[in-house]
Design a protein around this motif. Structure first.
Motif, PDB file in Angstrom:
ATOM      1  N   ASN A  11     -62.224  62.184   1.206  1.00  0.00           N
ATOM      2  CA  ASN A  11     -61.617  61.235   2.129  1.00  0.00           C
ATOM      3  C   ASN A  11     -60.311  60.686   1.554  1.00  0.00           C
ATOM      4  O   ASN A  11     -59.843  61.096   0.492  1.00  0.00           O
ATOM      5  CB  ASN A  11     -62.611  60.113   2.459  1.00  0.00           C
ATOM      6  CG  ASN A  11     -62.876  59.207   1.263  1.00  0.00           C
ATOM      7  OD1 ASN A  11     -62.622  59.564   0.118  1.00  0.00           O
ATOM      8  ND2 ASN A  11     -63.407  58.028   1.528  1.00  0.00           N
ATOM      9  N   SER A  12     -59.733  59.736   2.284  1.00  0.00           N
ATOM     10  CA  SER A  12     -58.424  59.211   1.910  1.00  0.00           C
ATOM     11  C   SER A  12     -58.427  58.579   0.523  1.00  0.00           C
ATOM     12  O   SER A  12     -57.485  58.768  -0.255  1.00  0.00           O
ATOM     13  CB  SER A  12     -57.958  58.191   2.949  1.00  0.00           C
ATOM     14  OG  SER A  12     -58.892  57.126   3.066  1.00  0.00           O
ATOM     15  N   LEU A  13     -59.485  57.821   0.189  1.00  0.00           N
ATOM     16  CA  LEU A  13     -59.526  57.180  -1.117  1.00  0.00           C
ATOM     17  C   LEU A  13     -59.667  58.216  -2.226  1.00  0.00           C
ATOM     18  O   LEU A  13     -58.997  58.131  -3.260  1.00  0.00           O
ATOM     19  CB  LEU A  13     -60.684  56.174  -1.176  1.00  0.00           C
ATOM     20  CG  LEU A  13     -60.858  55.468  -2.521  1.00  0.00           C
ATOM     21  CD1 LEU A  13     -59.593  54.721  -2.924  1.00  0.00           C
ATOM     22  CD2 LEU A  13     -62.049  54.516  -2.480  1.00  0.00           C
ATOM     23  N   THR A  14     -60.520  59.207  -2.033  1.00  0.00           N
ATOM     24  CA  THR A  14     -60.688  60.248  -3.036  1.00  0.00           C
ATOM     25  C   THR A  14     -59.377  61.000  -3.253  1.00  0.00           C
ATOM     26  O   THR A  14     -58.978  61.283  -4.399  1.00  0.00           O
ATOM     27  CB  THR A  14     -61.795  61.220  -2.615  1.00  0.00           C
ATOM     28  OG1 THR A  14     -62.996  60.485  -2.363  1.00  0.00           O
ATOM     29  CG2 THR A  14     -62.059  62.252  -3.698  1.00  0.00           C
ATOM     30  N   GLN A  15     -58.684  61.310  -2.164  1.00  0.00           N
ATOM     31  CA  GLN A  15     -57.395  61.989  -2.281  1.00  0.00           C
ATOM     32  C   GLN A  15     -56.392  61.134  -3.041  1.00  0.00           C
ATOM     33  O   GLN A  15     -55.646  61.628  -3.896  1.00  0.00           O
ATOM     34  CB  GLN A  15     -56.849  62.317  -0.896  1.00  0.00           C
ATOM     35  CG  GLN A  15     -57.650  63.354  -0.143  1.00  0.00           C
ATOM     36  CD  GLN A  15     -57.076  63.620   1.235  1.00  0.00           C
ATOM     37  OE1 GLN A  15     -55.877  63.544   1.445  1.00  0.00           O
ATOM     38  NE2 GLN A  15     -57.943  63.933   2.187  1.00  0.00           N
ATOM     39  N   ARG A  16     -56.366  59.850  -2.737  1.00  0.00           N
ATOM     40  CA  ARG A  16     -55.405  58.971  -3.409  1.00  0.00           C
ATOM     41  C   ARG A  16     -55.712  58.846  -4.893  1.00  0.00           C
ATOM     42  O   ARG A  16     -54.803  58.899  -5.729  1.00  0.00           O
ATOM     43  CB  ARG A  16     -55.409  57.595  -2.736  1.00  0.00           C
ATOM     44  CG  ARG A  16     -54.363  56.661  -3.315  1.00  0.00           C
ATOM     45  CD  ARG A  16     -54.310  55.356  -2.561  1.00  0.00           C
ATOM     46  NE  ARG A  16     -53.417  54.411  -3.207  1.00  0.00           N
ATOM     47  CZ  ARG A  16     -53.297  53.133  -2.876  1.00  0.00           C
ATOM     48  NH1 ARG A  16     -54.028  52.652  -1.866  1.00  0.00           N
ATOM     49  NH2 ARG A  16     -52.477  52.341  -3.520  1.00  0.00           N
ATOM     50  N   VAL A  17     -56.991  58.679  -5.216  1.00  0.00           N
ATOM     51  CA  VAL A  17     -57.369  58.581  -6.630  1.00  0.00           C
ATOM     52  C   VAL A  17     -56.989  59.856  -7.373  1.00  0.00           C
ATOM     53  O   VAL A  17     -56.426  59.810  -8.476  1.00  0.00           O
ATOM     54  CB  VAL A  17     -58.881  58.289  -6.757  1.00  0.00           C
ATOM     55  CG1 VAL A  17     -59.350  58.481  -8.194  1.00  0.00           C
ATOM     56  CG2 VAL A  17     -59.185  56.862  -6.287  1.00  0.00           C
ATOM     57  N   GLN A  18     -57.289  61.011  -6.773  1.00  0.00           N
ATOM     58  CA  GLN A  18     -56.947  62.267  -7.436  1.00  0.00           C
ATOM     59  C   GLN A  18     -55.446  62.390  -7.649  1.00  0.00           C
ATOM     60  O   GLN A  18     -54.977  62.745  -8.751  1.00  0.00           O
ATOM     61  CB  GLN A  18     -57.451  63.450  -6.618  1.00  0.00           C
ATOM     62  CG  GLN A  18     -57.185  64.796  -7.283  1.00  0.00           C
ATOM     63  CD  GLN A  18     -57.561  65.972  -6.406  1.00  0.00           C
ATOM     64  OE1 GLN A  18     -57.038  66.114  -5.304  1.00  0.00           O
ATOM     65  NE2 GLN A  18     -58.471  66.803  -6.873  1.00  0.00           N
ATOM     66  N   ALA A  19     -54.660  62.095  -6.618  1.00  0.00           N
ATOM     67  CA  ALA A  19     -53.212  62.228  -6.730  1.00  0.00           C
ATOM     68  C   ALA A  19     -52.639  61.269  -7.771  1.00  0.00           C
ATOM     69  O   ALA A  19     -51.765  61.642  -8.576  1.00  0.00           O
ATOM     70  CB  ALA A  19     -52.561  61.985  -5.372  1.00  0.00           C
ATOM     71  N   GLU A  20     -53.134  60.037  -7.781  1.00  0.00           N
ATOM     72  CA  GLU A  20     -52.601  59.045  -8.723  1.00  0.00           C
ATOM     73  C   GLU A  20     -53.014  59.357 -10.162  1.00  0.00           C
ATOM     74  O   GLU A  20     -52.236  59.142 -11.097  1.00  0.00           O
ATOM     75  CB  GLU A  20     -53.080  57.643  -8.321  1.00  0.00           C
ATOM     76  CG  GLU A  20     -52.616  57.183  -6.949  1.00  0.00           C
ATOM     77  CD  GLU A  20     -51.329  56.365  -7.008  1.00  0.00           C
ATOM     78  OE1 GLU A  20     -50.733  56.265  -8.104  1.00  0.00           O
ATOM     79  OE2 GLU A  20     -50.932  55.840  -5.958  1.00  0.00           O
TER      80      GLU A  20
END
Length: 581
Positions: A11-20
């Protein structure tokens, strides 16, 4: 560090955590915790064996990590609640009960769910918005702060986590439908909105409407209409207006229970589409984009000085054929105004995610609807690309993907909130892509980077987007403040002394590009491939789309080199400044 992310959905949070985390030099991998317990746990054990992580991190997990895994690998879990809050419906309870302040806790996985030591925590405000909007906004900001702090503390090897205070623990049960139920005869608008917003994306509020069961998704207040409580009063832009005990609310989407059967069961749709001909007797009450700000509408327009602002907000960021047509009409009206800068977007949450896969799936002819939707998207993007009498700014307060990214890249400048995540690719849906991406993407980042972004299909953080040229400016603002910051910057840009010169250079650059290769040629080449995909029943797109809209396991992805997936001869360019603007 080597960090393995495990989540129940990418989801959006998982994607953001991975990218950051990748931005900060960590080596990350991801494993999906899906399927039955044996399949899910086996996949996690295999991933741990293959990647040998130093840390296991769960940004969004609805199931427990197996004991042998968290005992062997330090495991941190992100819980969307403050210290001491426990249970699977944390944020739902907070919104339904009207909490104005909340938090996120990162804790160590133990045998007791949500009961481990605290590694980090962060607080956040809860303004009046839906759960999914807040989850991608204020809650995600707090979660990222807490995750980065916890990872830093873990990497130091010196931090000692704190146990949860026993006297502060509150364990809440799963928020079941009987507790979400709306009593239309007794509940006022404020109470109805709390219940709708606490369930807006999932699971929705189960209700009875026109003699059938429906899940209601999302809610907005209506300021003037009234009627017998529970009755439908009107439609607007695909939403239905329903009377409460003291007013009325607009409900944008409905979902038929899976048990009902039929092609649309379990598919979330614009309410008027879901109800089909059953709203024929209701008045359609369109809202002009430049109408009163207190009046609910999904497209609105306003001006400040020489700057115009065209905001839009579609559920889930999906843009149906009708959405695109209405937004294009509003865009053309905005371009008739005497402004020198036009801001597209600028509100909270999603900027756009491209074509509306749910509406397509529910259509009698999904291939034909896919084509109609895509050509409508192309019409909109082409209108932005060919605007040469003013500067256009795309303002991304939230995430964007596929055609939504390409809509933004059609603008002269892209301003992006720090918390936004971009997915500038189509491959995960088995698509080649359109919306003039073969022109806009390499024009900004260069041909080589365009190929990497579309073939690797990885989420891109706002900071990485700035480095690669996908965006021109990252705006450090809370979701609630983004609109105001964008407005002030746009007004300054519109009144700047060099703006007219930039507009003239932009017009000249568009004419030069058109002489080299017309936009129509890019559109024709892209649509030729997409037409073949849409009308090929064996194309992976159809199975991938059906699985996506029904939240089912995703079929195997097509290879990037498969027919219809190979990347084209994208236009070579020196990056974002070769447009001359």
């Amino acid at each position: 560090m080597r960090i393995l992310l495990v989540a129940s959905a990418f989801n959006s949070l998982t994607q953001r955590v991975q990218a950051e985390l990748r931005d900060r030099g960590h080596r990350t991998a991801f494993v999906l915790a899906a399927g039955g317990p044996e399949v899910r746990d086996a996949a996690l054990r295999d991933a741990v064996r293959d990647h040998r992580p130093e840390l296991l991190l769960a940004p969004m997990l609805t199931t427990a990590v197996p004991d042998d895994v968290w005992q062997a690998v330090p495991t941190l879990v992100v819980h969307p609640g403050p210290v001491g809050d426990r249970g699977p419906s944390s944020l739902d309870w907070a919104l339904q009960e009207g909490a104005r302040r909340w938090g996120v806790t990162v804790l160590r996985a133990t045998a007791e769910m949500d009961g481990g030591d605290v590694w980090a925590t962060a607080g956040c405000d809860l303004p009046a918005a839906g759960k999914s909007d807040l989850y991608r906004g204020e809650v995600a900001d707090a979660a990222l702060d807490a995750v980065l702090l916890a990872v830093t503390r873990f990497a130091s090897g010196t931090y000692r986590p704190l146990p949860q205070p026993a006297d502060a623990v509150v364990t809440r049960p799963y928020l079941r439908q009987e507790r979400r139920r709306i009593d239309w005869a007794a509940d006022g608008t404020a109470a109805v909105l709390r219940k709708l917003r606490a369930a807006d994306s999932r699971p929705g509020v189960l209700d009875r409407l026109l003699g059938e069961d429906w899940y209601l998704h999302g809610g907005h207040p209506e300021g003037a209409l009234t009627g017998p409580p529970g009755e439908l009063l009107a439609t607007r832009a695909g939403a239905v207006c329903r009377a409460t005990a003291d007013g009325a609310v607009w409900i944008p989407e409905l979902r038929a229970p899976r048990g009902r059967g039929g092609r649309t069961a379990g598919v979330k749709l614009p309410a008027a589409v879901a109800l089909a001909g059953r709203t024929a007797g209701l008045p359609e009450l369109p809202a002009a984009p430049d109408g009163p700000e207190h009046e609910w509408k999904d497209i609105c327009y306003r001006e400040e000085g020489r700057a115009g602002f065209l905001e839009f907000s579609f559920p889930g960021g999906a843009m149906s054929t009708a959405h695109c047509a209405r937004l294009l009409a509003a865009y053309r009206q905005a371009c008739a105004r005497p402004t020198s800068v036009l801001v597209l977007g600028g509100g909270r949450d999603f900027f756009g995610n491209g074509i509306h896969l749910n509406v397509i799936e529910a259509a009698a002819d999904p291939a034909a609807e896919s084509w109609a939707n895509l050509t409508a998207m192309d019409d909109l993007v082409e209108a932005v690309l060919t605007t040469t009498d003013r500067l256009v700014v795309a303002a991304l307060g939230g995430n964007a993907a596929a055609g939504g990214v390409m809509l933004a890249l059609a603008a002269d400048e892209v301003w992006c909130r720090t918390g936004a995540v971009l997915n500038p690719h189509y491959r995960l849906m088995g698509l080649y892509g359109s919306e003039f991406w073969t022109y806009s993407l390499p024009r900004r980042v260069g041909a080589a980077a365009a190929r990497r972004l579309t073939e690797r299909a990885q989420p891109v953080s706002a900071a990485a987007a700035l480095r690669t040229g996908l965006v021109d400016q990252v705006v450090a603002a809370a979701p609630q403040d983004f609109r105001g910051v964008v407005a002030r910057q746009a007004v300054r840009l519109a009144s700047g002394g060099g703006t007219q010169g930039r507009i003239a250079r932009k017009k000249a650059a568009r004419e030069r590009d058109e002489a080299v290769r017309p936009l129509a040629a890019y559109r024709e080449a892209e649509l030729a491939v997409m037409h073949r995909i849409f009308h090929d029943p064996a194309a992976p797109y159809h199975a991938l789309r059906a699985a996506f809209v029904r939240k089912q396991p995703r079929p195997p992805l097509p290879d990037a080199a498969a027919p219809g997936m190979a990347q084209p001869d994208v236009a070579a360019g020196g990056g974002r400044r070769n447009s001359g603007v």
